[in-house]
Every structure is written in C-alpha cells, then in structure tokens.
Design an enzyme around this catalytic site. Structure first.
Site, short mmCIF file in Angstrom:
data_model
loop_
_atom_site.label_atom_id
_atom_site.label_comp_id
_atom_site.label_asym_id
_atom_site.label_seq_id
_atom_site.Cartn_x
_atom_site.Cartn_y
_atom_site.Cartn_z
N ILE A 9 1.73 -11.27 1.79
CA ILE A 9 1.95 -12.19 0.67
C ILE A 9 3.44 -12.38 0.37
CG2 ILE A 9 1.87 -10.50 -1.24
CD1 ILE A 9 -0.05 -12.49 -2.69
N GLY A 46 1.24 0.03 -1.73
CA GLY A 46 0.46 -1.17 -1.41
C GLY A 46 1.25 -2.45 -1.54
N VAL A 47 0.59 -3.48 -2.05
CA VAL A 47 1.22 -4.80 -2.16
C VAL A 47 2.37 -4.75 -3.18
CG1 VAL A 47 -0.39 -5.78 -3.86
CG2 VAL A 47 0.71 -7.26 -2.20
N ASP A 48 2.24 -3.93 -4.20
CA ASP A 48 3.28 -3.75 -5.22
C ASP A 48 4.58 -3.27 -4.56
OD1 ASP A 48 4.49 -3.47 -7.71
OD2 ASP A 48 3.27 -1.77 -8.36
N SER A 68 -7.04 -4.84 -6.91
CA SER A 68 -7.86 -3.63 -7.15
C SER A 68 -8.62 -3.11 -5.93
CB SER A 68 -8.89 -3.83 -8.29
OG SER A 68 -8.28 -3.72 -9.55
N GLY A 99 -7.51 -1.95 -3.04
CA GLY A 99 -6.83 -0.94 -2.22
C GLY A 99 -6.95 0.40 -2.91
N VAL A 100 -5.81 0.91 -3.38
CA VAL A 100 -5.75 2.21 -4.05
C VAL A 100 -6.73 2.29 -5.22
CG1 VAL A 100 -4.20 3.71 -5.40
CG2 VAL A 100 -3.31 2.44 -3.46
N1 AR6 Z 1 0.30 -8.72 1.36
C1 AR6 Z 1 -0.97 -8.99 0.96
N2 AR6 Z 1 -1.88 -8.04 0.67
C2 AR6 Z 1 -1.49 -6.76 0.79
C3 AR6 Z 1 -0.18 -6.37 1.18
C4 AR6 Z 1 0.73 -7.42 1.46
N3 AR6 Z 1 1.99 -7.17 1.84
N4 AR6 Z 1 -0.12 -5.01 1.19
C5 AR6 Z 1 -1.34 -4.54 0.83
N5 AR6 Z 1 -2.16 -5.60 0.59
P1 AR6 Z 1 -3.28 -2.26 -3.42
P2 AR6 Z 1 -4.70 -2.09 -6.01
C6 AR6 Z 1 -3.57 -5.60 0.17
O1 AR6 Z 1 -3.58 -0.83 -3.13
O2 AR6 Z 1 -5.94 -1.63 -5.35
C7 AR6 Z 1 -0.07 0.24 -6.20
O3 AR6 Z 1 0.49 1.50 -5.98
C8 AR6 Z 1 -4.40 -4.38 0.42
O4 AR6 Z 1 -4.87 -4.38 1.77
O5 AR6 Z 1 -1.92 -2.77 -3.13
O6 AR6 Z 1 -4.79 -3.16 -7.07
C9 AR6 Z 1 0.17 -0.26 -7.62
O7 AR6 Z 1 1.42 0.15 -8.12
C10 AR6 Z 1 -5.54 -4.56 -0.57
O8 AR6 Z 1 -6.52 -5.45 0.00
O9 AR6 Z 1 -3.57 -2.62 -4.99
C11 AR6 Z 1 -0.96 0.34 -8.37
O10 AR6 Z 1 -0.68 1.68 -8.76
C12 AR6 Z 1 -4.89 -5.30 -1.73
O11 AR6 Z 1 -3.60 -5.72 -1.25
C13 AR6 Z 1 -2.10 0.34 -7.38
O12 AR6 Z 1 -1.49 0.36 -6.10
C14 AR6 Z 1 -4.70 -4.47 -2.98
O13 AR6 Z 1 -4.37 -3.12 -2.64
C15 AR6 Z 1 -2.93 -0.92 -7.48
O14 AR6 Z 1 -4.03 -0.82 -6.64
#
Ligand code: AR6
Length: 180
Positions: free
Chosen positions: A18, A39-41, A124, A126-127
């Site tokens: 993204i 993750g994405v953050d 939501s 992922g983690v």
């Molecule tokens: N581009 C698009 N999607 C992505 C990317 C990217 N670069 N990287 C990961 N994803 P998550 P959550 C996808 O864990 O579950 C963080 O530590 C990933 O495959 O990023 O909402 C925050 O600070 C998954 O499908 O977010 C919070 O503490 C999706 O993004 C916590 O994680 C969401 O995964 C939030 O957890």
C-alpha cells in the site's frame, strides 16, 4: 486487475504494498497510540519518514473504530488516514461494528477533506487476528453501502498484501457486488 463501477464510483482490488500507491489517502491499520508498530503500520511509517511520527504525536491517540488524518510526507499518497481496528476476541465484543466503523469513519474523513481516492489495507486481519473472510465481507459491503451518494470519494482501492488475500477479496467482491 479487478475493477467494478457503482454508478460513477469505482472499487478496485490491488495486490501489493500500500505504501507504493499514489492515491489521495492510504489508510493505516494503526493501534490506539498512533505511534507506530509492525505490519502495515510499520511499513507506512518507514516509507513516510520521521515527520509522520512527529505529526502523529500531536494527535494524542485514537480510539478503536475512529480515524484521524495526517499528511503523507515521503509517501506517494498525499495523506494517511489512521484508523484503529478491533482486536479479535471471539466475535462477541462488538468487533464487527467496530471494524465497520473503521471503514465508515475513514470514508467520512476522506470526504470531509474533499479527497477523491482512498486505499484500504485489510484492517485487523494481521496481528489483531480478525477472521479474514468475515473481515473481507465487512470491508466490501460497508464501502459499497457508503460509496454511492454525495461523497467526494470516487475511487476505493482494497490493497491485499498476499495473493491468498487478493483471491479471497476477488471471491467476496464477486459475491457481494456481482460479476463484471
Ligand atoms: N501493504 C498492504 N498491506 C499490508 C502491508 C503493506 N505494506 N503490510 C502488511 N499488510 P496488520 P492489524 C497487511 O498486522 O491486524 C500493528 O503493529 C497484512 O498482510 O498490519 O490491524 C499496529 O501498530 C494484513 O492483511 O494490522 C497495530 O498494533 C493487513 O495488512 C496492529 O499491528 C493488516 O495487518 C494492527 O493489527
């Protein structure tokens, strides 16, 4: 490329990172501190540079289900809309309504700023452990309900990081929005 029009609005599915998208706003699946994470953050903060964290510090966090907007700094996207998805606790803690709110509030914030294009990750799933299939249904149906109408938002992109997630969204979007 999966693309579907709802009146004069477009919904697209895109597989990839993204942080590479040149849209008016990308949505960050943040935590309530808004001070970064994995993750994405983590990917968004790395790509945007340290100025993003500086601006996030001024926001004083964000409750689950709500959204706040910042500039995009070094990202190709002009803005980042930070939303906080629910942590999955089994499904009876209001998770579905909170996840729905993330999409609704992100879209209203984009509209309030007159933005035309917005890209969402799978918030939501992922983690935070939200079941992917249920989360995809909420993401697609909420956007489809809110997109037609007077909103400035003309294009919504769902960005799926993995091929499996992309295929899930393809299947769900075909079920919920019909085939081309
Ligand atoms: N581009 C698009 N999607 C992505 C990317 C990217 N670069 N990287 C990961 N994803 P998550 P959550 C996808 O864990 O579950 C963080 O530590 C990933 O495959 O990023 O909402 C925050 O600070 C998954 O499908 O977010 C919070 O503490 C999706 O993004 C916590 O994680 C969401 O995964 C939030 O957890």
């Amino acid at each position: 490329m999966w693309i579907r029009s709802l009146g004069d609005r477009l919904i697209r599915l895109h597989q990839g990172d993204i942080t590479k998208l040149a849209v008016d706003a990308i949505v960050n699946a943040a935590n309530s501190s808004l001070l970064g994470g994995g993750g994405v953050d983590g990917a968004i903060h790395r790509a945007a540079g340290p100025e993003l964290l500086e601006e996030c510090r001024t926001l004083k966090g964000c409750p689950t289900g709500q959204a706040k907007i910042t500039k995009g700094y070094r990202l190709p996207a002009a803005h980042v809309i930070h939303t906080v998805g629910p942590i999955w606790q089994g499904g009876s803690a209001g998770e579905a309504e909170l996840l729905r709110s993330c999409y609704v509030n992100s879209l209203s914030l984009a509209d309030a700023h007159g933005l035309k294009s917005i890209a969402f990750p799978a918030i939501s799933t992922g983690v935070y452990g939200y079941p992917k299939e249920e989360a995809a249904t909420i993401a697609i149906s909420t956007v489809a309900e809110h997109l037609p109408g007077k909103s400035s938002v003309k294009e919504v992109v769902f960005v799926l990081y993995s091929e499996a997630d992309y295929r899930l969204y393809e299947r769900k979007a075909a079920q919920l929005l019909g085939r081309e």
